[in-house]
Scaffold this motif. Sequence first.
Motif, mmCIF file in Angstrom:
data_model
loop_
_atom_site.group_PDB
_atom_site.id
_atom_site.type_symbol
_atom_site.label_atom_id
_atom_site.label_comp_id
_atom_site.label_asym_id
_atom_site.label_seq_id
_atom_site.Cartn_x
_atom_site.Cartn_y
_atom_site.Cartn_z
ATOM 1 N N HIS A 293 0.647 -1.358 -0.021
ATOM 2 C CA HIS A 293 0.201 -0.182 -0.062
ATOM 3 C C HIS A 293 0.845 1.406 0.100
ATOM 4 C CE1 HIS A 293 -3.828 -2.165 1.314
ATOM 5 N NE2 HIS A 293 -3.325 -2.764 0.613
ATOM 6 N N GLN A 294 1.873 1.298 -1.230
ATOM 7 C CA GLN A 294 2.559 2.420 -1.090
ATOM 8 C C GLN A 294 3.034 2.762 -2.506
ATOM 9 O OE1 GLN A 294 5.641 1.870 1.653
ATOM 10 N NE2 GLN A 294 6.986 0.447 0.221
ATOM 11 N N PHE A 295 3.308 4.083 -2.831
ATOM 12 C CA PHE A 295 3.914 4.441 -4.289
ATOM 13 C C PHE A 295 5.336 4.603 -3.820
ATOM 14 C CE2 PHE A 295 -0.558 5.126 -4.631
ATOM 15 C CZ PHE A 295 -0.777 4.923 -6.022
ATOM 16 N N GLU A 296 6.331 4.119 -4.723
ATOM 17 C CA GLU A 296 7.891 4.155 -4.414
ATOM 18 C C GLU A 296 8.467 4.860 -5.633
ATOM 19 O OE1 GLU A 296 7.385 -0.455 -2.317
ATOM 20 O OE2 GLU A 296 8.419 -0.095 -4.307
ATOM 21 N N LEU A 297 9.363 5.614 -5.350
ATOM 22 C CA LEU A 297 10.170 6.483 -6.062
ATOM 23 C C LEU A 297 11.699 6.107 -5.781
ATOM 24 C CD1 LEU A 297 9.663 9.837 -7.335
ATOM 25 C CD2 LEU A 297 11.619 8.984 -7.491
ATOM 26 N N LYS A 298 12.212 5.347 -6.549
ATOM 27 C CA LYS A 298 13.642 5.093 -6.432
ATOM 28 C C LYS A 298 14.875 5.594 -7.473
ATOM 29 C CE LYS A 298 12.195 0.584 -4.384
ATOM 30 N NZ LYS A 298 12.457 -1.252 -4.590
ATOM 31 N N VAL A 299 15.789 6.061 -6.741
ATOM 32 C CA VAL A 299 16.726 6.702 -7.587
ATOM 33 C C VAL A 299 18.195 6.279 -6.803
ATOM 34 C CG1 VAL A 299 15.661 8.827 -8.311
ATOM 35 C CG2 VAL A 299 16.779 8.950 -5.937
ATOM 36 N N ASP A 300 19.366 6.309 -7.439
ATOM 37 C CA ASP A 300 20.522 5.942 -6.836
ATOM 38 C C ASP A 300 20.795 6.443 -5.466
ATOM 39 O OD1 ASP A 300 21.182 4.763 -9.484
ATOM 40 O OD2 ASP A 300 22.340 6.197 -10.214
ATOM 41 N N GLU A 301 20.398 7.526 -5.103
ATOM 42 C CA GLU A 301 20.650 8.114 -3.837
ATOM 43 C C GLU A 301 19.627 7.675 -2.841
ATOM 44 O OE1 GLU A 301 20.083 9.895 -6.650
ATOM 45 O OE2 GLU A 301 21.741 11.473 -6.860
ATOM 46 N N GLY A 302 18.673 6.939 -3.328
ATOM 47 C CA GLY A 302 17.883 6.276 -2.128
ATOM 48 C C GLY A 302 16.358 6.420 -2.812
ATOM 49 N N GLU A 303 15.286 6.265 -1.640
ATOM 50 C CA GLU A 303 14.007 5.856 -1.830
ATOM 51 C C GLU A 303 12.868 6.953 -1.278
ATOM 52 O OE1 GLU A 303 10.920 2.265 -2.356
ATOM 53 O OE2 GLU A 303 12.460 2.170 -0.954
ATOM 54 N N ALA A 304 12.087 7.315 -2.156
ATOM 55 C CA ALA A 304 10.884 8.275 -1.303
ATOM 56 C C ALA A 304 9.720 7.321 -1.519
ATOM 57 C CB ALA A 304 10.773 9.449 -2.267
ATOM 58 N N VAL A 305 8.688 7.540 -0.559
ATOM 59 C CA VAL A 305 7.442 6.657 -0.363
ATOM 60 C C VAL A 305 6.563 7.468 -0.001
ATOM 61 C CG1 VAL A 305 6.589 4.648 0.943
ATOM 62 C CG2 VAL A 305 8.822 4.556 0.061
ATOM 63 N N LEU A 306 5.179 7.061 -0.463
ATOM 64 C CA LEU A 306 3.898 7.642 -0.018
ATOM 65 C C LEU A 306 3.078 6.286 0.463
ATOM 66 C CD1 LEU A 306 1.606 10.247 -1.387
ATOM 67 C CD2 LEU A 306 0.965 7.776 -1.059
#
Length: 93
Positions: A12-25
Amino acid sequence: MEYLIFHNTEQHQFELKVDEGEAVLEYFLNHDTMVITHTYVPHILEGRGMGAALVRKALEFASEKNLKVIPVCSFAEAYIKRHPEYQSLTNEN
Protein backbone atom coordinates in the motif's frame (compact mmCIF):
# COMPACT_ATOMS: atom_id res chain seq x y z
CA MET A 1 11.08 16.32 -13.91
CA GLU A 2 9.24 13.10 -14.69
CA TYR A 3 9.90 10.19 -12.34
CA LEU A 4 9.16 6.49 -12.67
CA ILE A 5 6.92 5.61 -9.74
CA PHE A 6 6.07 2.04 -8.79
CA HIS A 7 2.70 1.30 -7.16
CA ASN A 8 3.37 -1.43 -4.62
CA THR A 9 -0.18 -2.63 -4.01
CA GLU A 10 0.88 -5.29 -1.49
CA GLN A 11 2.58 -2.73 0.76
CA HIS A 12 0.00 0.00 0.00
CA GLN A 13 2.57 2.51 -1.12
CA PHE A 14 3.93 4.38 -4.09
CA GLU A 15 7.71 4.12 -4.44
CA LEU A 16 10.19 6.32 -6.24
CA LYS A 17 13.72 4.91 -6.36
CA VAL A 18 16.86 6.71 -7.51
CA ASP A 19 20.55 5.95 -7.00
CA GLU A 20 20.69 8.11 -3.85
CA GLY A 21 17.71 6.48 -2.12
CA GLU A 22 13.97 5.90 -2.10
CA ALA A 23 10.99 8.16 -1.51
CA VAL A 24 7.66 6.61 -0.47
CA LEU A 25 4.02 7.57 -0.07
CA GLU A 26 2.04 5.27 2.23
CA TYR A 27 -1.73 4.86 2.26
CA PHE A 28 -4.51 2.51 3.18
CA LEU A 29 -7.91 1.88 1.64
CA ASN A 30 -11.12 2.01 3.61
CA HIS A 31 -14.03 1.02 1.37
CA ASP A 32 -14.20 3.82 -1.24
CA THR A 33 -11.61 6.04 0.44
CA MET A 34 -7.83 6.32 0.13
CA VAL A 35 -6.23 7.57 3.35
CA ILE A 36 -2.79 9.02 2.63
CA THR A 37 -0.88 8.52 5.87
CA HIS A 38 2.72 9.45 5.16
CA THR A 39 5.04 10.82 2.51
CA TYR A 40 8.75 10.23 3.10
CA VAL A 41 11.57 11.77 1.10
CA PRO A 42 15.11 11.29 2.45
CA HIS A 43 16.83 14.55 3.33
CA ILE A 44 19.41 14.09 0.57
CA LEU A 45 16.59 13.94 -2.03
CA GLU A 46 14.53 16.90 -0.81
CA GLY A 47 13.85 19.76 -3.20
CA ARG A 48 13.66 17.63 -6.33
CA GLY A 49 9.86 17.41 -6.50
CA MET A 50 9.74 13.75 -5.55
CA GLY A 51 7.16 14.19 -2.79
CA ALA A 52 4.91 16.12 -5.16
CA ALA A 53 5.32 13.45 -7.84
CA LEU A 54 4.32 10.74 -5.35
CA VAL A 55 1.24 12.64 -4.17
CA ARG A 56 0.20 13.42 -7.75
CA LYS A 57 0.51 9.72 -8.69
CA ALA A 58 -1.56 8.66 -5.67
CA LEU A 59 -4.24 11.24 -6.47
CA GLU A 60 -4.36 10.12 -10.10
CA PHE A 61 -4.83 6.54 -8.91
CA ALA A 62 -7.62 7.63 -6.55
CA SER A 63 -9.33 9.54 -9.35
CA GLU A 64 -9.11 6.57 -11.75
CA LYS A 65 -10.63 4.28 -9.10
CA ASN A 66 -13.32 6.81 -8.05
CA LEU A 67 -11.94 6.96 -4.52
CA LYS A 68 -12.33 9.81 -2.08
CA VAL A 69 -9.10 10.96 -0.43
CA ILE A 70 -8.35 11.78 3.18
CA PRO A 71 -4.89 13.37 3.42
CA VAL A 72 -3.72 12.60 6.97
CA CYS A 73 -0.21 13.40 5.77
CA SER A 74 0.37 17.17 6.04
CA PHE A 75 2.45 17.22 2.84
CA ALA A 76 -0.36 15.59 0.84
CA GLU A 77 -2.90 17.95 2.42
CA ALA A 78 -0.82 21.00 1.43
CA TYR A 79 -0.38 19.63 -2.10
CA ILE A 80 -4.13 19.24 -2.55
CA LYS A 81 -4.75 22.78 -1.28
CA ARG A 82 -2.27 24.13 -3.85
CA HIS A 83 -3.78 22.11 -6.72
CA PRO A 84 -7.51 22.77 -7.11
CA GLU A 85 -7.86 20.07 -9.77
CA TYR A 86 -7.58 17.47 -6.99
CA GLN A 87 -9.76 19.13 -4.35
CA SER A 88 -12.88 17.36 -5.59
CA LEU A 89 -11.35 14.09 -4.34
CA THR A 90 -11.59 15.21 -0.73
CA ASN A 91 -14.73 15.48 1.37
CA GLU A 92 -13.87 19.10 2.20
CA ASN A 93 -15.39 20.64 -0.92
